[in-house]
Design a protein around this motif. Structure first.
Motif, PDB file in Angstrom:
ATOM      1  N   GLU A 120     107.546  31.096   7.553  1.00 13.69           N
ATOM      2  CA  GLU A 120     107.973  31.486   9.165  1.00 13.69           C
ATOM      3  C   GLU A 120     106.965  31.225   9.964  1.00 13.69           C
ATOM      4  OE1 GLU A 120     111.288  30.376   9.777  1.00 13.69           O
ATOM      5  OE2 GLU A 120     111.423  30.259   8.016  1.00 13.69           O
ATOM      6  N   PRO A 121     106.779  30.872  11.009  1.00 12.62           N
ATOM      7  CA  PRO A 121     105.695  30.647  11.837  1.00 12.62           C
ATOM      8  C   PRO A 121     105.781  32.051  12.390  1.00 12.62           C
ATOM      9  CG  PRO A 121     107.656  29.911  12.958  1.00 12.62           C
ATOM     10  CD  PRO A 121     107.698  29.424  11.157  1.00 12.62           C
ATOM     11  N   MET A 122     104.291  32.588  12.721  1.00 10.24           N
ATOM     12  CA  MET A 122     104.189  33.366  12.866  1.00 10.24           C
ATOM     13  C   MET A 122     103.914  33.594  14.452  1.00 10.24           C
ATOM     14  SD  MET A 122     101.625  35.294  10.310  1.00 10.24           S
ATOM     15  CE  MET A 122     100.290  33.826  10.548  1.00 10.24           C
ATOM     16  N   LEU A 123     104.978  34.623  15.389  1.00 12.00           N
ATOM     17  CA  LEU A 123     104.636  34.306  16.948  1.00 12.00           C
ATOM     18  C   LEU A 123     104.714  35.159  17.875  1.00 12.00           C
ATOM     19  CD1 LEU A 123     108.626  32.990  16.783  1.00 12.00           C
ATOM     20  CD2 LEU A 123     106.160  31.790  16.856  1.00 12.00           C
ATOM     21  N   ALA A 124     104.004  35.695  19.199  1.00  8.03           N
ATOM     22  CA  ALA A 124     103.827  36.025  19.891  1.00  8.03           C
ATOM     23  C   ALA A 124     104.994  37.210  20.127  1.00  8.03           C
ATOM     24  CB  ALA A 124     102.643  35.857  21.370  1.00  8.03           C
ATOM     25  N   GLY A 125     104.439  38.676  20.452  1.00  6.40           N
ATOM     26  CA  GLY A 125     105.349  39.538  20.222  1.00  6.40           C
ATOM     27  C   GLY A 125     105.699  40.014  19.111  1.00  6.40           C
ATOM     28  N   GLN A 126     105.559  39.242  17.863  1.00  7.45           N
ATOM     29  CA  GLN A 126     106.175  40.230  16.810  1.00  7.45           C
ATOM     30  C   GLN A 126     104.855  40.870  15.498  1.00  7.45           C
ATOM     31  OE1 GLN A 126     106.128  35.899  13.869  1.00  7.45           O
ATOM     32  NE2 GLN A 126     108.565  35.801  14.114  1.00  7.45           N
ATOM     33  N   SER A 127     105.769  41.908  14.762  1.00 11.08           N
ATOM     34  CA  SER A 127     105.286  42.466  14.694  1.00 11.08           C
ATOM     35  C   SER A 127     103.560  41.476  13.064  1.00 11.08           C
ATOM     36  CB  SER A 127     104.886  43.801  13.789  1.00 11.08           C
ATOM     37  OG  SER A 127     105.511  44.994  15.539  1.00 11.08           O
ATOM     38  N   LEU A 128     102.518  41.844  13.461  1.00 15.45           N
ATOM     39  CA  LEU A 128     101.916  40.495  12.755  1.00 15.45           C
ATOM     40  C   LEU A 128     100.107  41.967  11.616  1.00 15.45           C
ATOM     41  CD1 LEU A 128     101.789  38.107  14.295  1.00 15.45           C
ATOM     42  CD2 LEU A 128     103.003  38.153  12.730  1.00 15.45           C
ATOM     43  N   ALA A 129     100.444  41.637  10.409  1.00 20.50           N
ATOM     44  CA  ALA A 129      98.952  42.244  10.538  1.00 20.50           C
ATOM     45  C   ALA A 129      97.961  41.927   9.143  1.00 20.50           C
ATOM     46  CB  ALA A 129      99.935  43.945   8.982  1.00 20.50           C
ATOM     47  N   ILE A 189      95.979  37.070   8.148  1.00 20.52           N
ATOM     48  CA  ILE A 189      97.481  37.497   9.408  1.00 20.52           C
ATOM     49  C   ILE A 189      98.508  36.944   8.510  1.00 20.52           C
ATOM     50  CG2 ILE A 189      98.538  38.100  11.496  1.00 20.52           C
ATOM     51  CD1 ILE A 189      95.507  38.670  11.540  1.00 20.52           C
ATOM     52  N   VAL A 190      99.773  38.080   8.715  1.00 20.00           N
ATOM     53  CA  VAL A 190     101.145  37.837   8.018  1.00 20.00           C
ATOM     54  C   VAL A 190     102.011  38.624   8.726  1.00 20.00           C
ATOM     55  CG1 VAL A 190     100.267  37.524   5.946  1.00 20.00           C
ATOM     56  CG2 VAL A 190     100.829  39.797   6.416  1.00 20.00           C
ATOM     57  N   HIS A 191     102.987  38.568   8.452  1.00 16.75           N
ATOM     58  CA  HIS A 191     104.648  39.327   9.506  1.00 16.75           C
ATOM     59  C   HIS A 191     104.194  40.659   8.758  1.00 16.75           C
ATOM     60  CE1 HIS A 191     106.232  35.362   9.551  1.00 16.75           C
ATOM     61  NE2 HIS A 191     106.817  36.206  11.148  1.00 16.75           N
ATOM     62  N   LEU A 192     104.483  41.186   9.295  1.00 19.29           N
ATOM     63  CA  LEU A 192     104.394  42.599   8.982  1.00 19.29           C
ATOM     64  C   LEU A 192     105.358  43.222   8.565  1.00 19.29           C
ATOM     65  CD1 LEU A 192     102.498  45.786   9.231  1.00 19.29           C
ATOM     66  CD2 LEU A 192     104.279  46.454  11.533  1.00 19.29           C
ATOM     67  N   SER A 193     106.383  43.379   8.317  1.00 17.16           N
ATOM     68  CA  SER A 193     107.316  43.188   7.226  1.00 17.16           C
ATOM     69  C   SER A 193     107.080  41.978   5.696  1.00 17.16           C
ATOM     70  CB  SER A 193     108.993  43.237   8.155  1.00 17.16           C
ATOM     71  OG  SER A 193     109.356  41.619   8.305  1.00 17.16           O
ATOM     72  N   CYS A 194     107.149  40.672   5.802  1.00 15.42           N
ATOM     73  CA  CYS A 194     106.666  40.421   4.499  1.00 15.42           C
ATOM     74  C   CYS A 194     105.382  40.936   3.926  1.00 15.42           C
ATOM     75  CB  CYS A 194     106.049  38.828   4.685  1.00 15.42           C
ATOM     76  SG  CYS A 194     107.258  38.152   5.740  1.00 15.42           S
ATOM     77  N   LEU A 236      98.665  32.869  15.580  1.00 17.49           N
ATOM     78  CA  LEU A 236      99.900  31.860  16.228  1.00 17.49           C
ATOM     79  C   LEU A 236     100.356  30.865  15.944  1.00 17.49           C
ATOM     80  CD1 LEU A 236     100.002  34.621  18.826  1.00 17.49           C
ATOM     81  CD2 LEU A 236     100.830  35.121  17.384  1.00 17.49           C
ATOM     82  N   GLY A 237     101.910  30.936  15.540  1.00 17.69           N
ATOM     83  CA  GLY A 237     102.001  29.281  15.419  1.00 17.69           C
ATOM     84  C   GLY A 237     102.111  29.129  13.382  1.00 17.69           C
ATOM     85  N   LYS A 238     101.262  29.725  13.460  1.00 18.23           N
ATOM     86  CA  LYS A 238     100.655  29.150  12.068  1.00 18.23           C
ATOM     87  C   LYS A 238     101.645  29.728  10.812  1.00 18.23           C
ATOM     88  CE  LYS A 238      96.358  27.734  11.920  1.00 18.23           C
ATOM     89  NZ  LYS A 238      95.438  27.580  12.667  1.00 18.23           N
ATOM     90  N   PRO A 239     102.746  29.008   9.912  1.00 15.84           N
ATOM     91  CA  PRO A 239     103.092  29.951   9.157  1.00 15.84           C
ATOM     92  C   PRO A 239     102.499  31.051   7.967  1.00 15.84           C
ATOM     93  CG  PRO A 239     102.497  27.744   7.163  1.00 15.84           C
ATOM     94  CD  PRO A 239     101.702  28.247   9.625  1.00 15.84           C
ATOM     95  N   CYS A 240     103.569  32.336   7.909  1.00 16.80           N
ATOM     96  CA  CYS A 240     103.087  32.988   7.058  1.00 16.80           C
ATOM     97  C   CYS A 240     103.205  32.546   5.655  1.00 16.80           C
ATOM     98  CB  CYS A 240     104.056  34.528   7.161  1.00 16.80           C
ATOM     99  SG  CYS A 240     103.873  35.630   5.898  1.00 16.80           S
TER     100      CYS A 240
END
Length: 102
Positions: free
Chosen positions: A64-73, A86-91, A55-59
């Motif tokens: 872009e930073p990964m934030l609490a509440g975002q879908s992450l994978a 860990i990355v954004h689920l959409s990415c 959390l807070g680190k870049p994908c």
């Protein structure tokens, strides 16, 4: 939402999603369970362990930073022998789509 014809060839069913419920279930069964696809308990446990530190680190895909509440994978290597983090689920989904069409 607008109704459209199911994406399966020859199916006349109207749906608000890509496929009608019958073809959605058929496609899901053909894909196998999450464990059969390599996302079993070990994968889920590692994702849970790594998530707080991400959390807070870049994908690593979009920067872009990964934030609490975002879908992450938890992103795995192409050969599934390890993980990239860990990355954004959409990415992650977009990367898989790009690789499957190359």
């Amino acid at each position: 939402m607008a109704m459209r014809v199911c994406a399966e060839s020859g199916c006349p069913a109207l749906t608000t999603t890509t496929r009608c419920p019958v073809h959605t279930r058929k496609r899901d069964r053909a894909r196998g369970t999450s464990t059969e696809r390599g996302y079993g308990s070990d994968h889920r446990r590692l994702r849970t362990e790594l998530l707080p530190a991400a959390l807070g680190k870049p994908c690593h895909f979009c920067g872009e930073p990964m934030l609490a509440g975002q879908s992450l994978a938890l992103d795995h290597t192409e050969d599934r022998s390890g993980y990239r983090g860990i990355v954004h689920l959409s990415c992650n989904a977009a990367d898989g789509g790009r690789r499957s069409h190359n």
